[in-house]
Design a protein around this motif. Structure first.
Motif, PDB file in Angstrom:
ATOM      1  N   ILE A 170       0.843  -1.206   0.000  1.00  0.00           N
ATOM      2  CA  ILE A 170       0.000   0.000   0.000  1.00  0.00           C
ATOM      3  C   ILE A 170       0.873   1.249   0.000  1.00  0.00           C
ATOM      4  CG2 ILE A 170      -1.704   1.330   1.319  1.00  0.00           C
ATOM      5  CD1 ILE A 170      -2.989  -1.072   0.261  1.00  0.00           C
ATOM      6  N   ARG A 171       1.968   1.171   0.788  1.00  0.00           N
ATOM      7  CA  ARG A 171       2.861   2.341   0.860  1.00  0.00           C
ATOM      8  C   ARG A 171       3.463   2.640  -0.507  1.00  0.00           C
ATOM      9  NH1 ARG A 171       6.902   1.974   5.823  1.00  0.00           N
ATOM     10  NH2 ARG A 171       7.818   3.707   4.688  1.00  0.00           N
ATOM     11  N   SER A 172       3.841   1.594  -1.218  1.00  0.00           N
ATOM     12  CA  SER A 172       4.431   1.802  -2.554  1.00  0.00           C
ATOM     13  C   SER A 172       3.430   2.449  -3.498  1.00  0.00           C
ATOM     14  CB  SER A 172       4.884   0.468  -3.155  1.00  0.00           C
ATOM     15  OG  SER A 172       5.810  -0.133  -2.322  1.00  0.00           O
ATOM     16  N   ILE A 173       2.179   1.982  -3.415  1.00  0.00           N
ATOM     17  CA  ILE A 173       1.151   2.544  -4.296  1.00  0.00           C
ATOM     18  C   ILE A 173       0.928   4.020  -3.957  1.00  0.00           C
ATOM     19  CG2 ILE A 173      -1.313   2.467  -4.887  1.00  0.00           C
ATOM     20  CD1 ILE A 173      -1.136  -0.581  -4.531  1.00  0.00           C
ATOM     21  N   LEU A 174       0.854   4.303  -2.644  1.00  0.00           N
ATOM     22  CA  LEU A 174       0.627   5.699  -2.246  1.00  0.00           C
ATOM     23  C   LEU A 174       1.799   6.579  -2.660  1.00  0.00           C
ATOM     24  CD1 LEU A 174      -0.983   5.237   1.293  1.00  0.00           C
ATOM     25  CD2 LEU A 174      -2.093   5.970  -0.826  1.00  0.00           C
ATOM     26  N   ARG A 175       3.010   6.035  -2.533  1.00  0.00           N
ATOM     27  CA  ARG A 175       4.178   6.827  -2.943  1.00  0.00           C
ATOM     28  C   ARG A 175       4.110   7.105  -4.447  1.00  0.00           C
ATOM     29  NH1 ARG A 175       9.204   3.827  -1.839  1.00  0.00           N
ATOM     30  NH2 ARG A 175       8.369   3.584   0.229  1.00  0.00           N
ATOM     31  N   GLY A 176       3.739   6.101  -5.208  1.00  0.00           N
ATOM     32  CA  GLY A 176       3.618   6.282  -6.651  1.00  0.00           C
ATOM     33  C   GLY A 176       2.547   7.306  -6.999  1.00  0.00           C
ATOM     34  N   LEU A 177       1.411   7.232  -6.293  1.00  0.00           N
ATOM     35  CA  LEU A 177       0.329   8.187  -6.559  1.00  0.00           C
ATOM     36  C   LEU A 177       0.739   9.608  -6.188  1.00  0.00           C
ATOM     37  CD1 LEU A 177      -2.860   6.215  -5.436  1.00  0.00           C
ATOM     38  CD2 LEU A 177      -2.294   7.007  -7.728  1.00  0.00           C
ATOM     39  N   SER A 178       1.538   9.729  -5.145  1.00  0.00           N
ATOM     40  CA  SER A 178       1.971  11.078  -4.741  1.00  0.00           C
ATOM     41  C   SER A 178       2.826  11.707  -5.837  1.00  0.00           C
ATOM     42  CB  SER A 178       2.719  11.037  -3.411  1.00  0.00           C
ATOM     43  OG  SER A 178       4.001  10.484  -3.601  1.00  0.00           O
ATOM     44  N   VAL A 179       3.640  10.888  -6.478  1.00  0.00           N
ATOM     45  CA  VAL A 179       4.449  11.409  -7.596  1.00  0.00           C
ATOM     46  C   VAL A 179       3.531  11.877  -8.715  1.00  0.00           C
ATOM     47  CG1 VAL A 179       6.144  10.796  -9.368  1.00  0.00           C
ATOM     48  CG2 VAL A 179       6.439   9.959  -7.035  1.00  0.00           C
ATOM     49  N   THR A 180       2.516  11.067  -9.011  1.00  0.00           N
ATOM     50  CA  THR A 180       1.571  11.438 -10.074  1.00  0.00           C
ATOM     51  C   THR A 180       0.874  12.747  -9.741  1.00  0.00           C
ATOM     52  OG1 THR A 180       1.205   9.093 -10.450  1.00  0.00           O
ATOM     53  CG2 THR A 180      -0.394  10.605 -11.425  1.00  0.00           C
ATOM     54  N   LEU A 181       0.408  12.869  -8.475  1.00  0.00           N
ATOM     55  CA  LEU A 181      -0.317  14.082  -8.085  1.00  0.00           C
ATOM     56  C   LEU A 181       0.587  15.308  -8.132  1.00  0.00           C
ATOM     57  CD1 LEU A 181      -2.467  12.639  -5.158  1.00  0.00           C
ATOM     58  CD2 LEU A 181      -3.287  13.494  -7.358  1.00  0.00           C
ATOM     59  N   ARG A 182       1.829  15.134  -7.670  1.00  0.00           N
ATOM     60  CA  ARG A 182       2.760  16.280  -7.705  1.00  0.00           C
ATOM     61  C   ARG A 182       2.989  16.733  -9.143  1.00  0.00           C
ATOM     62  NH1 ARG A 182       5.993  13.721  -3.841  1.00  0.00           N
ATOM     63  NH2 ARG A 182       7.561  13.205  -5.400  1.00  0.00           N
ATOM     64  N   THR A 183       3.127  15.782 -10.041  1.00  0.00           N
ATOM     65  CA  THR A 183       3.383  16.117 -11.450  1.00  0.00           C
ATOM     66  C   THR A 183       2.169  16.803 -12.073  1.00  0.00           C
ATOM     67  OG1 THR A 183       4.792  14.173 -11.561  1.00  0.00           O
ATOM     68  CG2 THR A 183       4.161  15.144 -13.647  1.00  0.00           C
ATOM     69  N   MET A 184       0.970  16.389 -11.648  1.00  0.00           N
ATOM     70  CA  MET A 184      -0.245  16.978 -12.232  1.00  0.00           C
ATOM     71  C   MET A 184      -0.382  18.456 -11.894  1.00  0.00           C
ATOM     72  SD  MET A 184      -2.993  13.935 -11.670  1.00  0.00           S
ATOM     73  CE  MET A 184      -4.417  14.906 -12.066  1.00  0.00           C
ATOM     74  N   VAL A 185       0.081  18.855 -10.706  1.00  0.00           N
ATOM     75  CA  VAL A 185      -0.097  20.268 -10.319  1.00  0.00           C
ATOM     76  C   VAL A 185       1.115  21.124 -10.680  1.00  0.00           C
ATOM     77  CG1 VAL A 185      -1.712  19.723  -8.472  1.00  0.00           C
ATOM     78  CG2 VAL A 185       0.736  19.796  -7.975  1.00  0.00           C
ATOM     79  N   ARG A 186       2.183  20.476 -11.163  1.00  0.00           N
ATOM     80  CA  ARG A 186       3.384  21.244 -11.517  1.00  0.00           C
ATOM     81  C   ARG A 186       3.139  22.025 -12.818  1.00  0.00           C
ATOM     82  NH1 ARG A 186       8.121  17.295 -11.841  1.00  0.00           N
ATOM     83  NH2 ARG A 186       7.734  17.094  -9.628  1.00  0.00           N
ATOM     84  N   PRO A 187       3.572  23.290 -12.914  1.00  0.00           N
ATOM     85  CA  PRO A 187       3.364  24.025 -14.173  1.00  0.00           C
ATOM     86  C   PRO A 187       4.095  23.348 -15.337  1.00  0.00           C
ATOM     87  CG  PRO A 187       4.498  25.399 -12.524  1.00  0.00           C
ATOM     88  CD  PRO A 187       4.299  24.057 -11.911  1.00  0.00           C
ATOM     89  N   PRO A 188       3.492  23.353 -16.528  1.00  0.00           N
ATOM     90  CA  PRO A 188       4.162  22.695 -17.662  1.00  0.00           C
ATOM     91  C   PRO A 188       5.477  23.388 -18.014  1.00  0.00           C
ATOM     92  CG  PRO A 188       2.255  23.923 -18.402  1.00  0.00           C
ATOM     93  CD  PRO A 188       2.249  23.993 -16.901  1.00  0.00           C
ATOM     94  N   VAL A 189       6.468  22.603 -18.436  1.00  0.00           N
ATOM     95  CA  VAL A 189       7.765  23.160 -18.838  1.00  0.00           C
ATOM     96  C   VAL A 189       7.795  23.173 -20.362  1.00  0.00           C
ATOM     97  CG1 VAL A 189      10.263  22.966 -18.646  1.00  0.00           C
ATOM     98  CG2 VAL A 189       8.805  22.142 -16.800  1.00  0.00           C
ATOM     99  N   THR A 190       7.402  24.283 -20.938  1.00  0.00           N
ATOM    100  CA  THR A 190       7.369  24.386 -22.401  1.00  0.00           C
ATOM    101  C   THR A 190       8.315  25.495 -22.824  1.00  0.00           C
ATOM    102  OG1 THR A 190       5.057  23.732 -22.376  1.00  0.00           O
ATOM    103  CG2 THR A 190       5.894  24.715 -24.406  1.00  0.00           C
TER     104      THR A 190
END
Ligand code: SF4
Ligand code: SF4
Length: 226
Positions: free
Chosen positions: A2-22
């Protein structure tokens, strides 16, 4: 688990709110690494003579077999380089080139130099073979480039040499083997020393110089002025 899944999801969530680098290329160009290796050029000495002596060491060192050199003899009436020979034909097939920098590392006169220009797209395979007329620096320090000045092509990059050769070469003289040296910036002007580089030979190299009977200095300055 469960911890691994949550850690993976946290990475996904952080990336979703990060401003795009264009990067709005070509209006804005990201600076390349200081030791970026782009298209080649053949340098001249300050007195206008070509540095290349047609020795073909660059061609021998090239792992991609991308370089063709055909030397010819200098004469007193028609002199192109300080040596006996010059490169009557000099070609680099940039479709083969892997931009490893071994050609400039092998060159005893620091003639062939890689710059930071990377805009080299072509629509014809023949155009990817750079010949002497594209590679050889003009006497005024400018360098021909097949593509016209435009927002896509920054010819100022032809004046910036990569730093790899300067960090490792011994200016082609045995007395300076292992001594860190550097050459002038591609084109005109002199580039400041990088951290850890020394313009002066060490005591060891000076001793070797005496031992070999070579009274000439091999610093970047000496090489630049022929
Ligand atoms: S950079 Fe490497 S592959 Fe390209 S011409 Fe020089 S030696 Fe050959
Ligand atoms: S570029 Fe350097 S290594 Fe290549 S032929 Fe000329 S002098 Fe020799």
């Amino acid at each position: 688990m469960i911890r691994s899944i949550l850690r993976g999801l946290s990475v996904t969530l952080r990336t979703m709110v990060r401003p795009p680098v264009t990067i709005e290329y070509p209006e804005f160009k990201r600076p390349v690494a200081e030791r970026f290796r782009g298209r080649h050029e053949l340098k001249r000495y300050d007195n206008g003579l070509e540095r290349c002596i047609g020795c073909s060491l660059c061609a021998a060192a090239c792992p991609a077999d991308a370089i063709l050199v055909v030397p010819a003899e200098n004469t007193d009436e028609e002199r192109y380089s300080p040596g006996e020979r010059y490169a009557a034909v000099y070609e680099i097939n940039l479709l083969r080139c892997i931009f490893c920098g071994l050609c400039e590392e092998a060159c005893p006169t620091e003639a062939i130099t890689m710059t930071q220009l990377f805009e080299m797209s072509v629509t014809n395979r023949n155009d990817a073979i750079y010949t002497r007329s594209e590679l050889l620096m003009n006497p005024d320090g400018t360098v021909p480039h097949p593509q016209p000045d435009s927002i896509l092509v920054d010819k100022g990059e032809l004046r910036l040499a990569d730093g790899w050769m300067r960090a490792t070469a011994s200016s082609g003289r045995a007395a300076y083997e292992g001594v860190i040296a550097w050459t002038a910036t591609a084109g005109v002007g002199t580039r400041a020393a990088e951290l850890g580089q020394s313009r002066q030979p060490t005591a060891d190299s000076q001793q070797q110089e005496t031992d070999t009977g070579d009274g000439r200095r091999a610093t970047g300055d000496e090489a630049d002025h022929g």
